[in-house]
Scaffold this motif. Structure first.
Motif, PDB file in Angstrom:
ATOM      1  N   LEU A  84       1.006  -1.181  -0.092  1.00 24.15           N
ATOM      2  CA  LEU A  84       0.124  -0.205  -0.064  1.00 24.15           C
ATOM      3  C   LEU A  84       0.792   1.363   0.112  1.00 24.15           C
ATOM      4  CD1 LEU A  84      -3.057   0.637  -0.209  1.00 24.15           C
ATOM      5  CD2 LEU A  84      -2.921   0.932   2.447  1.00 24.15           C
ATOM      6  N   ILE A  85       1.882   1.430   0.782  1.00 24.37           N
ATOM      7  CA  ILE A  85       2.869   2.488   0.855  1.00 24.37           C
ATOM      8  C   ILE A  85       3.536   2.382  -0.691  1.00 24.37           C
ATOM      9  CG2 ILE A  85       4.991   3.447   1.882  1.00 24.37           C
ATOM     10  CD1 ILE A  85       4.149   2.033   4.347  1.00 24.37           C
TER      11      ILE A  85
ATOM     12  N   ALA B  69       1.164   3.975  -3.077  1.00 26.66           N
ATOM     13  CA  ALA B  69       0.822   5.406  -2.760  1.00 26.66           C
ATOM     14  C   ALA B  69       1.986   6.469  -3.206  1.00 26.66           C
ATOM     15  CB  ALA B  69       0.984   5.703  -1.185  1.00 26.66           C
ATOM     16  N   GLN B  70       3.468   5.798  -3.117  1.00 28.76           N
ATOM     17  CA  GLN B  70       4.569   6.583  -3.512  1.00 28.76           C
ATOM     18  C   GLN B  70       4.286   6.531  -5.006  1.00 28.76           C
ATOM     19  OE1 GLN B  70       7.601   3.788  -1.650  1.00 28.76           O
ATOM     20  NE2 GLN B  70       8.374   5.608  -0.930  1.00 28.76           N
TER      21      GLN B  70
ATOM     22  N   MET C  37       1.576   9.133  -5.836  1.00 24.31           N
ATOM     23  CA  MET C  37       1.939  10.565  -5.484  1.00 24.31           C
ATOM     24  C   MET C  37       3.082  11.138  -6.159  1.00 24.31           C
ATOM     25  SD  MET C  37       0.748  10.645  -1.318  1.00 24.31           S
ATOM     26  CE  MET C  37       1.339  12.193  -1.288  1.00 24.31           C
TER      27      MET C  37
ATOM     28  N   ALA D  18       4.700  10.347   1.039  1.00 21.89           N
ATOM     29  CA  ALA D  18       3.666   9.304   0.683  1.00 21.89           C
ATOM     30  C   ALA D  18       3.272   8.545   2.042  1.00 21.89           C
ATOM     31  CB  ALA D  18       3.986   8.453  -0.601  1.00 21.89           C
ATOM     32  N   THR D  19       4.383   8.151   2.926  1.00 18.10           N
ATOM     33  CA  THR D  19       3.978   7.275   4.012  1.00 18.10           C
ATOM     34  C   THR D  19       3.250   8.028   4.969  1.00 18.10           C
ATOM     35  OG1 THR D  19       5.964   6.219   3.477  1.00 18.10           O
ATOM     36  CG2 THR D  19       5.194   5.990   5.645  1.00 18.10           C
TER      37      THR D  19
ATOM     38  N   MET E   2      -0.526   8.261   3.845  1.00 18.98           N
ATOM     39  CA  MET E   2      -1.064   6.982   3.942  1.00 18.98           C
ATOM     40  C   MET E   2      -1.428   6.628   5.349  1.00 18.98           C
ATOM     41  SD  MET E   2      -2.475   4.537   2.428  1.00 18.98           S
ATOM     42  CE  MET E   2      -2.006   5.068   0.848  1.00 18.98           C
TER      43      MET E   2
ATOM     44  N   ILE F 126      -4.652   8.955   6.159  1.00 24.12           N
ATOM     45  CA  ILE F 126      -5.751   8.245   5.726  1.00 24.12           C
ATOM     46  C   ILE F 126      -6.162   6.934   6.379  1.00 24.12           C
ATOM     47  CG2 ILE F 126      -6.574   7.163   3.506  1.00 24.12           C
ATOM     48  CD1 ILE F 126      -4.671   8.779   1.717  1.00 24.12           C
TER      49      ILE F 126
END
Length: 355
Positions: A305-306, A309-310, A313, A325-326, A329, A332
């Motif tokens: 998931l990380i 997201a990276q 983004m 990004a971390t 996340m 969120i």
């Protein structure tokens, strides 16, 4: 004889239908405007998030000082800010000259190293094919289109640093002013929940940042020791680079590995292999031991998931998105847990229907 009632007119139903259409159109227009506004200002929101992380660090340090000394909060906050800035300035002053010399050497070394690596790669047919694919005209054109957007900043590099630092200082000095102001715009029935969510976010970000800083320090120390044992030139600047870039999960170790291997190639291919093995070992230790211990104190953030997201983004917002990004996340996940999952679990189960 009774009069017949007139049939109901359709004017009221038409008016109701038009009202629904206009309401739906207004909602869609509002959503589109909000999405456009977020898209246009998302980089600014990331700078605010970076400033918030700095404020979290300052407040955590001031709470430690206050717990040890029992001094007033304002004095401890001032000490945390001033001492951090002085320590960073002193480190730059003490090792700045040496690092500057090593950076100059690195800049002088890299072009020669790249040429040497090119000649080494061209010795094999497979290496030649890989080199041709990477440095083809099409690949270079794609990179020229992507990199300027990726490395662009909102206000320039120094401007971004200035904005982030002062946002962090302002948030540190009076966090209640901003949190209370945010809570006040929430409807009255939701203000208690909003304050609870903000407290949870602050606690999780503080734990994550503390673990990340510890991880960066360990990576720096291990890299410096390993490079010094190998006898690598420029070991200090390479270790600093590895420690700082390890703030970025997944991509940070790879970015730190590239200049280290290029410098090692100037010594010999064997040295390059040793350096690559060292970085892989340190990354293994950091990922499987340090990060594992840190994650036990945090909410569960799946690595995939990380990474996703990276990718999103980084493509949309550039370097700031990749770096932050971390925490985005993390925010969120906390919001989903606090505003949806916990409320869903509290809903009473429907009672069985009576026969």
């Amino acid at each position: 004889m009774q009069k017949q009632k007139d049939p109901p007119t359709t004017s009221s139903s038409n008016f109701s239908f038009q009202k629904k259409v206009w309401t739906t159109a207004a909602i869609f227009a509002f959503l589109i405007i909000m999405l456009l506004l977020i898209n246009a200002t998302f980089n600014v929101l990331l700078l605010i998030l970076a400033g918030s992380l700095i404020a979290v660090f300052f407040r955590a340090l001031s709470s430690i000082i206050q717990r040890k000394t029992k001094w007033k909060e304002g004095i401890c906050v001032a000490i945390s800010i001033i001492s951090t800035l002085l320590i960073v300035a002193a480190l730059f002053w003490l090792i700045g000259a040496k690092v500057q010399v090593q950076i100059i050497e690195l800049m002088d070394t890299l072009p020669k190293t790249i040429d040497k690596a090119k000649a080494w790669v061209n010795e094999s047919s497979m290496g030649q094919k890989i080199y041709d694919q990477i440095f083809s005209e099409k690949s270079i054109d794609k990179a020229q289109l992507f990199l300027p957007g990726f490395f662009q900043s909102t206000f320039g590099v120094l401007g971004d640093v200035y904005v982030v630092l002062f946002i962090g200082i302002f948030f540190t000095i009076s966090p209640q002013t901003y949190t209370k102001g945010f809570v006040q715009i929430i409807p009255l029935q939701g203000q208690q929940k909003a304050q609870q969510v903000l407290d949870t976010l602050g606690e999780q970000l503080r734990k994550w940042l503390k673990g990340k800083l510890f991880s960066m320090l360990v990576v720096f120390i291990l890299t410096a020791i390993g490079l010094a044992i190998i006898g690598m030139p420029l070991w200090l600047v390479l270790a600093l680079l590895a420690g700082l870039i390890s703030f970025i999960p997944n991509f940070g170790p790879l970015l730190a590995l590239i200049p280290a291997v290029l410098v090692a190639l100037m010594q010999s291919p064997q040295t390059a292999l040793l350096v690559a093995g060292l970085y892989i070992l340190i990354q293994f230790i950091e990922s499987n031991f340090i990060t594992t211990v840190i994650q036990k104190k945090l909410i569960n953030m799946p690595p995939a998931l990380i990474l996703i997201a990276q990718l999103f983004m980084g493509a949309l917002t550039g370097a700031w998105g990749l770096v932050l990004a971390t925490p985005v996340m993390l925010i969120i996940i906390v919001l989903v847990q606090e505003l949806y999952i916990k409320n869903r679990n509290k809903d009473p189960e429907p009672s069985p229907a009576k026969e």
